[in-house]
Structure formats: C-alpha cells, structure tokens
Design an enzyme around this catalytic site. Structure first.
Site, short mmCIF file in Angstrom:
data_model
loop_
_atom_site.label_atom_id
_atom_site.label_comp_id
_atom_site.label_asym_id
_atom_site.label_seq_id
_atom_site.Cartn_x
_atom_site.Cartn_y
_atom_site.Cartn_z
N GLU A 37 0.85 -1.19 0.00
CA GLU A 37 0.00 0.00 0.00
C GLU A 37 0.89 1.24 0.00
OE1 GLU A 37 -3.74 0.71 2.49
OE2 GLU A 37 -2.34 2.16 3.36
N ASP A 129 -13.74 6.86 5.91
CA ASP A 129 -13.94 7.37 7.27
C ASP A 129 -14.55 8.76 7.21
OD1 ASP A 129 -12.92 5.18 8.65
OD2 ASP A 129 -10.87 5.81 8.20
N ALA A 147 -19.79 0.18 1.48
CA ALA A 147 -18.83 -0.30 0.50
C ALA A 147 -19.49 -1.29 -0.48
CB ALA A 147 -17.66 -0.97 1.22
N GLN A 216 -7.57 -5.18 7.42
CA GLN A 216 -7.03 -4.14 8.29
C GLN A 216 -5.81 -4.70 9.01
OE1 GLN A 216 -6.39 -1.26 9.04
NE2 GLN A 216 -8.36 -0.42 9.71
P1 FAD Z 1 -18.58 -0.76 4.98
O1 FAD Z 1 -18.49 -2.17 4.52
O2 FAD Z 1 -19.61 0.06 4.32
O3 FAD Z 1 -18.84 -0.83 6.54
C1 FAD Z 1 -19.09 0.32 7.32
C2 FAD Z 1 -19.81 -0.08 8.59
O4 FAD Z 1 -21.12 -0.54 8.30
C3 FAD Z 1 -19.11 -1.21 9.33
O5 FAD Z 1 -19.21 -1.02 10.71
C4 FAD Z 1 -19.88 -2.44 8.91
O6 FAD Z 1 -19.78 -3.47 9.89
C5 FAD Z 1 -21.28 -1.90 8.72
N1 FAD Z 1 -21.99 -2.64 7.66
C6 FAD Z 1 -21.92 -2.39 6.33
N2 FAD Z 1 -22.67 -3.28 5.64
C7 FAD Z 1 -23.22 -4.12 6.55
C8 FAD Z 1 -24.08 -5.26 6.47
N3 FAD Z 1 -24.57 -5.71 5.31
N4 FAD Z 1 -24.41 -5.90 7.63
C9 FAD Z 1 -23.93 -5.45 8.82
N5 FAD Z 1 -23.14 -4.37 8.97
C10 FAD Z 1 -22.78 -3.71 7.85
N6 FAD Z 1 -10.31 4.85 4.28
C11 FAD Z 1 -10.14 5.95 3.48
O7 FAD Z 1 -10.77 6.99 3.71
N7 FAD Z 1 -9.29 5.89 2.39
C12 FAD Z 1 -8.58 4.77 2.07
O8 FAD Z 1 -7.82 4.76 1.10
C13 FAD Z 1 -8.74 3.61 2.92
N8 FAD Z 1 -8.09 2.46 2.63
C14 FAD Z 1 -8.32 1.34 3.40
C15 FAD Z 1 -7.70 0.12 3.05
C16 FAD Z 1 -7.93 -1.02 3.80
C17 FAD Z 1 -7.26 -2.32 3.39
C18 FAD Z 1 -8.76 -0.96 4.95
C19 FAD Z 1 -8.97 -2.20 5.80
C20 FAD Z 1 -9.39 0.23 5.32
C21 FAD Z 1 -9.18 1.39 4.54
N9 FAD Z 1 -9.81 2.59 4.85
C22 FAD Z 1 -9.63 3.70 4.03
C23 FAD Z 1 -10.69 2.71 6.03
C24 FAD Z 1 -12.16 2.36 5.75
O9 FAD Z 1 -12.70 3.17 4.76
C25 FAD Z 1 -12.90 2.52 7.02
O10 FAD Z 1 -12.45 1.57 7.96
C26 FAD Z 1 -14.42 2.53 7.01
O11 FAD Z 1 -14.83 2.83 8.33
C27 FAD Z 1 -15.10 1.19 6.67
O12 FAD Z 1 -14.95 0.89 5.41
P2 FAD Z 1 -15.69 -0.36 4.71
O13 FAD Z 1 -15.23 -0.29 3.34
O14 FAD Z 1 -15.44 -1.64 5.43
O15 FAD Z 1 -17.22 0.04 4.88
#
Ligand code: FAD
Length: 357
Positions: A37, A129, A147, A216
């Site tokens: 990354e 975030d 997502a 993560q």
């Molecule tokens: P989501 O999957 O939408 O989840 C968000 C919340 O909603 C979670 O608590 C999840 O449990 C809940 N949720 C969603 N769908 C459901 C469902 N169907 N059932 C139950 N609960 C649900 N952030 C940045 O801003 N820029 C970056 O470039 C970036 N890169 C990252 C790279 C990696 C490898 C990782 C692990 C994280 C990265 N992040 C980045 C952070 C990330 O965007 C945050 O952690 C964010 O809070 C969650 O992202 P997500 O894509 O998992 O979201």
C-alpha cells in the site's frame, strides 16, 4: 514466555519453510502474492522520496500496489495522478482506493469513468472514514451508503460502458474489472462494528461483486485466521489477503493505533523499547513481523499486503525475512516428500493451506 514468543513465533515455521523450498525445487511453485500500500505524496517535496520507494518496491515484482484515497476525497487528484504515473512509468499494477465519503453517485461515476479511461482496471471499494473533526459518518444525500453499494455501482458502471461500446466489451473480457474490499480481523474498531457484523458486511460485498478482500492491520495471527474461519462459515469464499504492517517503528505503531483503533500489544512495544539502538530495534521488529507473516501463511493466507507508509526498507526486510522476495516461497501443499526408503522427509512440517483462501 519471551516477548518474541508471545508475538507468535511458530515452532514449526522453520521446517515448514524448508518444506516449501523443497516443494518449490520440485516444481510445485505457487508463490504467495506480495503487494504494497502506498499513499499519494502529501506535498511536492515528498514526491522524490516516494518515487525512490516505488523503484525499490518494483524490484521485487509485487503482484499489485494499492494507492489510498484520503478522507473526504481530498486526495482525489493526487491519487489519480499517482495511479496514472504508476501505470505509465512503472511495471507495477496499481489498485485505486475509492471511497463514498462526501460524494454523490454521479460524482463517483465520473471519478470511476476517469480512472477507467486512463486504463485503471482495479479498485479497492471502501466506505471511507468521516472527515477529520466529524465524529459520525453520514452518507451524501445522493451518495452510496456502504462499500457493498459502491462495489455494485462499480459493476454497473462497467456494464454500462460495455453496453455502450462493443470495443470496450472486448477489452473488458481481456482485462476484467477487479474490485477488492476491506475486511476487519477483530471487527472495525473505527466504526464500533463487531467481527460478526463485519463478516456480514463482507458477505454483502462479495454478493455485490467483490473479487477479494484486504484486511485491516492486526498484530496476532489468530485475529486474521479467526476472521477467515468465521467468514468461511458465513459463506464468504473470496480470498482475504492479510494486511501487514512492518513492526519496526513504535511511534508509527502508536499512530496507526490512533487512526484505526487497533490496539498495539504492550509486549510488542516493550520488545521494541528494550532494544539498545535503532539497528537492534529494527531487527527485533522485523523478526516479530516475520513471525506473524509465517503464521498467517502457514494458516492458509494467499499472500501478504504490506502497509509501507511510503518507505521500502522495513517492508522489504520483512518480505526478505519471510523468504517472500523473488518468488522463493511456495504457497501450496508441497508434493509428496517421502524419501525413497519410505521415511517422510519432514513429517511435521507442512500446514496445508486448506480452504481458508
Ligand atoms: P462498509 O463495509 O460500508 O462498513 C461500514 C460499517 O457498516 C461497518 O461497521 C460495517 O460493519 C457496517 N456494515 C456495512 N454493511 C453491513 C451489512 N450488510 N451488515 C452489517 N453491517 C454492515 N479509508 C479511506 O478513507 N481511504 C482509504 O484509502 C482507505 N483504505 C483502506 C484500506 C484497507 C485495506 C482498509 C482495511 C481500510 C481502509 N480505509 C480507508 C478505512 C475504511 O474506509 C474505514 O475503515 C471505514 O470505516 C469502513 O470501510 P468499509 O469499506 O469496510 O465500509
């Protein structure tokens, strides 16, 4: 128990490595993936150092590099510029991170179309975030909420492009769109989500069309292996690549803890803190990271994604220590190593990769 042992030194790691080397020599090579990354340079002064890192990382021929996308899309242009330059000027395969924060569906569509026009075929779809200073995440009124919805939107955009142009449809067959997503070994500390909730979210991402996940950071192998086991039980079949942070710099680790909410084990900080000098701290931290990598690979991980923080030394030392540089490590169950006299060559060595990945 020593701090290093607590960090997860696998007693069978050394013989397991030996077995993998023999398997590789026997031709059963299926090396674990290696990826990194990067983040866009925060200012023009940081660009030269980033590019020297890129050139160093390029030497180990990673499977891909991912480029982060800052909160509120602040780095939209810099992410795009870096991804474009990686595509044009290096042999690397970039994955563009993409978030939903503060962006309408139309804006996301425009951003994705721009990336696709430039030849980007791989994305990491994230919710993102909340912007700094805002405690809660709020979706844009015309935006996507999760997502999983972003994955769906990416697939829709690609389908529409293919529908508009037969040429594009052919290109899409030759270079299919690849969509990765995030996974959280002990739940998403930043959102307060539990692992069970995150597994459900991961399942939703898979159903929306995600191809694989990147985890993560975590500091104990059980966190990652437990997530994979729980995800498999729930029906998640996509590969989950462990995200590994080099554990050589205590200040960096504490900053990551602050950003992600993932607690750094005290014994790791003690281990690093007890080093006499920077070289010894680097050696100790690298060894701790190597032990972690060995544990997850022996547990079935498909490869490792290294969070570099735009520095190559610790990342490459970690991979070197784990025998992952230059494709020297074999990820598959070695072939039958039984000696001609019927004695197993290394009966205790190999943990099968199993169905975890
Ligand atoms: P989501 O999957 O939408 O989840 C968000 C919340 O909603 C979670 O608590 C999840 O449990 C809940 N949720 C969603 N769908 C459901 C469902 N169907 N059932 C139950 N609960 C649900 N952030 C940045 O801003 N820029 C970056 O470039 C970036 N890169 C990252 C790279 C990696 C490898 C990782 C692990 C994280 C990265 N992040 C980045 C952070 C990330 O965007 C945050 O952690 C964010 O809070 C969650 O992202 P997500 O894509 O998992 O979201």
């Amino acid at each position: 128990m020593s701090a290093v042992a607590e960090l997860g030194t696998a007693p069978a790691a050394a013989p397991a490595r030996a077995a993998r080397r023999r398997a590789e020599q026997a031709g059963a090579l299926d090396r674990p993936t290696v990826s990194f990354e990067l983040f866009p340079p925060r200012n023009p002064d940081a660009a030269p150092r980033l590019w020297s890192t890129v050139r160093e990382l390029e030497t180990v021929e990673p499977d891909f590099v991912s480029v982060t996308y800052g909160a509120s899309g602040h780095t939209r242009q810099t992410t795009r510029a870096l991804v474009r330059r990686l595509l044009r000027e290096t042999s690397l395969n970039p994955i563009a991170h993409l978030t939903c924060v503060g962006t309408s569906r139309d804006e996301i569509t425009t951003i994705v179309e721009e990336f696709l026009d430039e030849g980007v075929r791989s994305f990491l779809a994230l919710r993102g975030d909340p912007p700094a200073g805002e405690p809660d995440w709020r979706p844009h009124p015309d935006g996507v909420h999760t997502a999983a919805e972003l994955v769906e939107l990416l697939r829709d955009i690609e389908q529409r492009r293919c529908g508009r142009s037969p040429a594009q449809a052919v290109r899409a067959r030759v270079r299919p769109l690849s969509v990765a997503v995030a996974a959280f070994p002990r739940g998403n500390h930043a959102t307060g989500g539990t692992r069970a909730q995150d597994v459900q979210a991961l399942l939703a991402k898979q159903e929306a069309g995600a191809d694989f996940a990147i985890s993560q950071v975590f500091f104990d192998a059980e966190a990652y292996l437990g997530l994979v086991a729980e995800a498999r039980d729930a029906g998640v079949t996509i590969p989950i690549v462990p995200g590994i942070i080099p554990t050589t710099d205590p200040a960096r680790l504490l900053r990551v803890q602050e950003l992600t909410g993932v607690p750094v084990p005290q014994h790791l900080l003690d281990l690093l803190g007890a080093a006499d000098d920077a070289a010894e701290r680097h050696r100790r931290g690298t060894q701790a990271g190597v032990d972690l990598v060995n544990r997850v690979l022996d547990g079935g991980a498909p490869g490792v994604h290294v969070y570099t923080f735009n520095k190559h030394e610790a990342a490459l030392d970690l991979l070197d220590g784990a025998d992952l540089v230059g494709g020297r490590r074999c990820a598959v169950t070695p072939p039958d190593l039984t000696a001609p006299d019927g004695t197993p060559a290394d009966a205790t060595t190999t943990t099968p990769r199993g169905n975890l990945s």
